[in-house]
Scaffold this active site. Sequence first.
Site, PDB file in Angstrom:
ATOM      1  N   ASP A 156      -8.340  -6.242  -4.995  1.00 10.50           N
ATOM      2  CA  ASP A 156      -8.022  -4.935  -4.416  1.00 10.50           C
ATOM      3  C   ASP A 156      -8.586  -3.847  -5.319  1.00 10.50           C
ATOM      4  O   ASP A 156      -8.148  -3.677  -6.453  1.00 10.50           O
ATOM      5  CB  ASP A 156      -6.490  -4.818  -4.312  1.00 10.50           C
ATOM      6  N   SER A 169       0.832  -1.193   0.000  1.00 10.58           N
ATOM      7  CA  SER A 169       0.000   0.000   0.000  1.00 10.58           C
ATOM      8  C   SER A 169       0.875   1.254   0.000  1.00 10.58           C
ATOM      9  O   SER A 169       1.771   1.373  -0.833  1.00 10.58           O
ATOM     10  CB  SER A 169      -0.919  -0.068   1.227  1.00 10.58           C
ATOM     11  N   ARG A 174     -11.573   6.931   9.522  1.00  8.42           N
ATOM     12  CA  ARG A 174     -11.167   5.522   9.560  1.00  8.42           C
ATOM     13  C   ARG A 174     -12.273   4.621   9.005  1.00  8.42           C
ATOM     14  O   ARG A 174     -12.009   3.665   8.282  1.00  8.42           O
ATOM     15  CB  ARG A 174     -10.854   5.123  11.002  1.00  8.42           C
ATOM     16  N   HIS A 186      -7.920  -5.155  -0.473  1.00 10.41           N
ATOM     17  CA  HIS A 186      -6.630  -4.489  -0.252  1.00 10.41           C
ATOM     18  C   HIS A 186      -5.910  -5.026   0.988  1.00 10.41           C
ATOM     19  O   HIS A 186      -4.701  -5.251   0.981  1.00 10.41           O
ATOM     20  CB  HIS A 186      -6.878  -2.986  -0.111  1.00 10.41           C
ATOM     21  N   ASP A 187      -6.659  -5.242   2.058  1.00 13.77           N
ATOM     22  CA  ASP A 187      -6.034  -5.721   3.302  1.00 13.77           C
ATOM     23  C   ASP A 187      -5.526  -7.160   3.216  1.00 13.77           C
ATOM     24  O   ASP A 187      -4.961  -7.664   4.192  1.00 13.77           O
ATOM     25  CB  ASP A 187      -7.024  -5.618   4.472  1.00 13.77           C
TER      26      ASP A 187
END
Length: 611
Positions: free
Chosen positions: A327, A162, A232, A360-361
Amino acid sequence: MDSAELIKANSVGIVETNIARLPLPPEGFVLANGRSLPELEVAFETYGTPAPDKSNVVFICHALSGDAHVAGYHSPTDPKPGWWDEMVGPGKGIDTTRLYVVCANNLGGCMGTTGPSTIDPRTGKPYGAQFPDITIGDIVRVQLLLLQHLGFEHVHAVIGGSMGGMQVLEWSIRYPERVANCVCIASAASLSAQALSFDIVGRNAILNDPNWQGGNYYGTGRSPDLGLAQARMIGHITYLSPEIMTRKFGREKNEEMAVATRFNTLFQVESYLNYQGRKFVNRFDANSYLHISHAMDTYDLAEEHGSLERAFAGVRSRFLVIALSADWLFPPEQSLEIATALLHCGKQVSYCLLQAPYGHDAFLVDIRHLAEVVDTFLVSGLPDNAPAPAKPAPPAADEFLIATLVKPGARVLDLGCGDGRLLARLKQERAVTRALGIDIDLAHIAQALAKGLDVFQCDIDLGLDMIPDRTYDYVILSQTLQVVRKPRLVLQEMMRVATSGIVIIPNFAHWLNRVSLGFAGRMPKSPALPYEWYETPNIHLATIKDFVALCEAEGVAIEEMIGIPESWTGAALVKLGLPNLGADRVLFKVTRRPAPRAASETLPPGKTPHE
Ligand code: COA
């Protein structure tokens, strides 16, 4: 668990975060924007043991909200290990029994490194609104200063996912002579408009929180918790794929949950996002979030250097670029763009696309394949892990033939490179100056990486867009043409990217195949075609004559044709000049046919093409 038990359980054990106060010149640490920080403290952790020659240092660059605590536990009662514990430790993807790992909290952060909440020695108060803007370049310069402070001038590898991947790119450009290997995971050379949008909304949530107070909220008893939590929550949505969101929560409700206001819902996903927002507020600082996310958003390599190719022109590191299939924040196309630009600059680069439904994570959570490819790449590049010296394996006839056709020092592309054995052999025996393998299968990619080769994971049926025209002297297509869906396109692409092609195909007209089909009425099986019809990957079978006809139609000249028989009978038939009957396989060396001269040049004077 105590430290000994943890280490047995493949953990780096109990670790501590250290703080280094970096020595600075009188003008302090001057940032890209010209402003300076009079003092610089950096929080960092290290795992493993440095090699006596310091050749095994790996620097991990963390992402937006990470910190220096990558692996292990801070105390025996610590409920959770560091953020990449799955990946970093003895025998793991970043193997601390071989590698010495360093990670530092980024400049502008709030986990021990100088950032907006740090006391400004000039005022005795936290920097707050006075903290200067930072860039990814500034963050990386601090990382180098830390490593130098620790006694390291070079690193074996820099790795990051990232925003950490952006730092990896920056390392390779800024310090080409200091970094041997770069691993850039789920990253981009600049954020997409969509990714920027989420960050902009997140920052607005902080900026519009009355408790932000222009950034000077420290010590006031009020901080922009609501804005930070919202930022967040917005960010968190982008870290997960739609599929994983559905799998985790769907439209599930928690009937026992108290609903705070009229428009709150009972959906589990709301409870989850609220929880993630609250948790983040407890460990992160809103000003740090603003500064670091802004540094990420304004990073744009192409804009800064004119183009990605220009940005990478001076890169010397060997690269592994990893994309994650689901992602959508840093989509695979952006990783491929990085890898392609490096390839265009003639750099050593490998690329793979991991199937990672998490989104993505996935680089934090779903690390099975990631660990394998990263480990293979890092270890194959270690000085004591050079490819095994000359061990002339009994050559498969095809490999031997190919090796004899490739001129020493040539540039070679191997399409469908499999485990990379042929390329490794050519590197060794023909000293090829540039070698790249392409394969669709991740297992093959890992095997080829282990041989120290550069490999791209992609589907050659989609063309070879990432390779510029005439980059290679030879392109090899050994036992692959018959398995692709678009043989014609593949042949055209071969002739575009290389001067010569070496193609090996099974010969469907072999006499045994004719007997099997003509007399037994069954699809043939032979050493060259070993599969049952219902499970064969060979979907485009051809005879020698068929391939010759295709070449004719495509303007491809056949320079050499070698029939490869597997039996005495076959060998005799080939010798008798009947290769289409005797050869089990056939090797063609092909090249582009020179473009025909213009009609006016070839026709007799006074004649037009229509006469
Ligand atoms: N309501 C409230 N809380 C819930 C919940 C619900 N319906 N469902 C799960 N949770 C809580 C769990 O209790 C757990 O709490 P804990 O972390 O205190 O133990 C937490 O949510 C689990 O989160 P989840 O996202 O499901 O875990 P994961 O294993 O899939 O992912 C992380 C782990 C660390 C990657 C993820 O939680 C995270 O923090 N992601 C952000 C990382 C990041 O910054 N990425 C950006 C890179 S740029």
